[in-house]
Design an enzyme around this catalytic site. Structure first.
Site, mmCIF file in Angstrom:
data_model
loop_
_atom_site.group_PDB
_atom_site.id
_atom_site.type_symbol
_atom_site.label_atom_id
_atom_site.label_comp_id
_atom_site.label_asym_id
_atom_site.label_seq_id
_atom_site.Cartn_x
_atom_site.Cartn_y
_atom_site.Cartn_z
ATOM 1 N N HIS A 280 46.780 87.073 83.996
ATOM 2 C CA HIS A 280 45.567 86.389 83.538
ATOM 3 C C HIS A 280 44.354 86.655 84.435
ATOM 4 O O HIS A 280 43.541 85.736 84.680
ATOM 5 C CB HIS A 280 45.832 84.876 83.410
ATOM 6 C CG HIS A 280 47.106 84.579 82.686
ATOM 7 N ND1 HIS A 280 47.204 84.606 81.321
ATOM 8 C CD2 HIS A 280 48.358 84.305 83.148
ATOM 9 C CE1 HIS A 280 48.449 84.349 80.959
ATOM 10 N NE2 HIS A 280 49.163 84.179 82.054
ATOM 11 N N CYS A 281 44.235 87.887 84.955
ATOM 12 C CA CYS A 281 43.112 88.275 85.845
ATOM 13 C C CYS A 281 43.087 87.419 87.114
ATOM 14 O O CYS A 281 42.022 87.224 87.712
ATOM 15 C CB CYS A 281 41.755 88.184 85.140
ATOM 16 S SG CYS A 281 41.621 89.241 83.716
ATOM 17 N N CYS A 282 44.229 86.861 87.495
ATOM 18 C CA CYS A 282 44.333 86.069 88.731
ATOM 19 C C CYS A 282 45.503 86.605 89.548
ATOM 20 O O CYS A 282 46.367 85.824 89.985
ATOM 21 C CB CYS A 282 44.570 84.593 88.410
ATOM 22 S SG CYS A 282 43.132 83.756 87.781
#
Ligand SMILES: Cc1ncc(COP(=O)(O)O)c(C=O)c1O
Length: 407
Positions: free
Chosen positions: A361-363
């Site tokens: 999740h782009c984390c």
């Protein structure tokens, strides 16, 4: 909230996709768009497809007027004092980069973030550390997944020039105590930037009473088109904020050796704008505001409670913290033992037409620090129903029953 009526505004929900009606559980990535938003965008292309702020003819004037109306609506939506505090950018990422690179941070200055920043803030902060020499400090979350205000204050000093934080996490759904963060940051003379990409779609934001200096959000997460970011810059600090790009628009005059920038918000809106997108974003804000931000938030939490209650005690299902669904808005992140998150998402897509997100999740930094390989994320919004939540709970229960036994 009348979900059945709302669903009628989203024709995509009535069309079979892959032989079944879709269960769209990926709204934290981007929401579906109602007919009203599509119509507003079509109207631009069909009736006045000109450019704002340059030509003086009637069609161009109409576009300028429409964009001004959206600016006023956005100011109202976010609680800004004046429409001049609102700029239209490409997305949240552009706003976050503008502050990190344009607010005059120098070598040795410190910037404080959370440990769950989306890459759209995490990466520019790292890049600024590498190129400008700023020091990045990270406030690690408490063990229950909430924000640790004491630890935050311990990280503050007069060296901190910017507190840049994700207001609502796209992984946990948790919203940090914004007012307390702003008050502490300001007491040390630091400015505050909030990444509100996940907050704006379902919570009333009032930048005025919060006292935040900068805030960025994206239209595509709140029923609007992709390609439009809404960027708030408090008027007292806008003079000192440099744009990320320079060029046409945003400029009042040039000669061969110098140029004059317009003041905010135009100076941040370099180049020809996404007019249909801006008009669509205006229609989207009107749409969600008419439903009511408090109603939207309550609906999301009610569905999250239902899902959490259904899956909390299922063997082999691991829910990401915080464990209290009231703290997670419309986001439900989980893993199923012995299955990769992508497999969970693909199986639920194939078997039940449940469309959701999986991965990091782009984390990435958040997951690497916890040695978790990512997770599956179901995220709900105004058009999701109790019945859909039940289908999801039953499907995940069945999946966990099949796979978690295979040790
Ligand atoms: C918390 C958060 N911040 C920032 C972003 C980036 O938004 P955009 O891609 O619109 O720039 C996202 C997108 O998912 C997000 O969830």
């Amino acid at each position: 909230m009348d979900v059945a009526r709302i669903r009628k505004d989203f024709p995509v929900l009535e069309k079979e996709f892959g032989g079944k009606l879709p269960i769209y559980f990926d709204s934290a990535c981007q929401t579906l768009r109602p007919k009203q938003v599509v119509a507003a965008m079509d109207e631009y292309y069909e009736s006045f497809p000109a450019c704002a702020g340059r030509s003086v003819h009637k069609m161009a004037t109409e576009v300028s007027l429409r964009c001004d109306q959206v600016r006023a609506r956005a100011a109202d939506f976010l609680g800004a004092e004046s429409p001049t505090e609102i700029a239209f950018l490409k997305n949240s990422t552009e706003g976050l980069n503008t502050v990190i690179f344009g607010s005059g941070l120098r070598k040795g200055d410190e910037i404080v973030t959370t440990d769950y920043e989306h890459n759209s803030l995490h990466v520019p902060a790292l890049h600024a550390a590498n190129t400008i020499g700023i020091r990045r400090k990270i406030v690690h979350s408490a063990t229950d997944g909430t924000f640790d205000l004491d630890l935050f204050e311990q990280n503050m000093s007069k060296k901190v020039k910017l507190v840049a934080m994700c207001l609502t996490s796209n992984v946990s759904g948790y919203t940090l105590p914004a007012k307390e963060v702003v008050d502490i940051a300001h007491s040390y003379g630091a400015r505050v930037l909030f990444d509100a990409a996940q907050t704006a779609p379902s919570q009333k934001i009032d930048v005025g009473s919060l006292g935040a200096d900068y805030l960025a959000c994206s239209s595509h997460k709140m029923c609007g088109p992709s390609g439009v970011g809404i960027f708030y810059v408090r008027s007292e600090v806008s003079e000192q904020l440099e744009p990320l790009m320079y060029g046409g628009h945003g400029i009042s005059d040039t000669n061969y050796s110098s140029f004059k920038l317009l003041s905010a918000p135009e100076k941040f809106e370099t180049g020809l704008q996404n007019y249909s997108g801006i008009i669509g974003a205006g229609a989207a804000m009107e749409y969600v505001s008419a439903i009511g931000m408090d109603e939207i938030q309550s609906h999301e939490i009610a569905l999250n409670r239902q899902i959490t209650k259904g899956l909390r005690d299922v063997p082999g299902v691991h829910i990401l913290k915080p464990s209290d669904p009231n703290l997670r808005g419309g986001i439900f992140c989980f893993n199923v033992e012995n299955l990769m998150a992508h497999d969970v998402a693909m199986i639920l897509d194939n078997s039940k037409n449940i469309m959701m997100r999986s991965g990091m999740h782009c984390c990435h930094s958040f997951f690497h620090s916890r040695t978790i390989d990512g997770c599956a994320r179901a995220s709900v919004y105004i058009y999701n129903t109790d019945e859909e939540a039940k289908v999801f709970v039953d499907a995940v229960t069945e999946l966990a029953g099949k796979f978690s036994k295979k040790r």
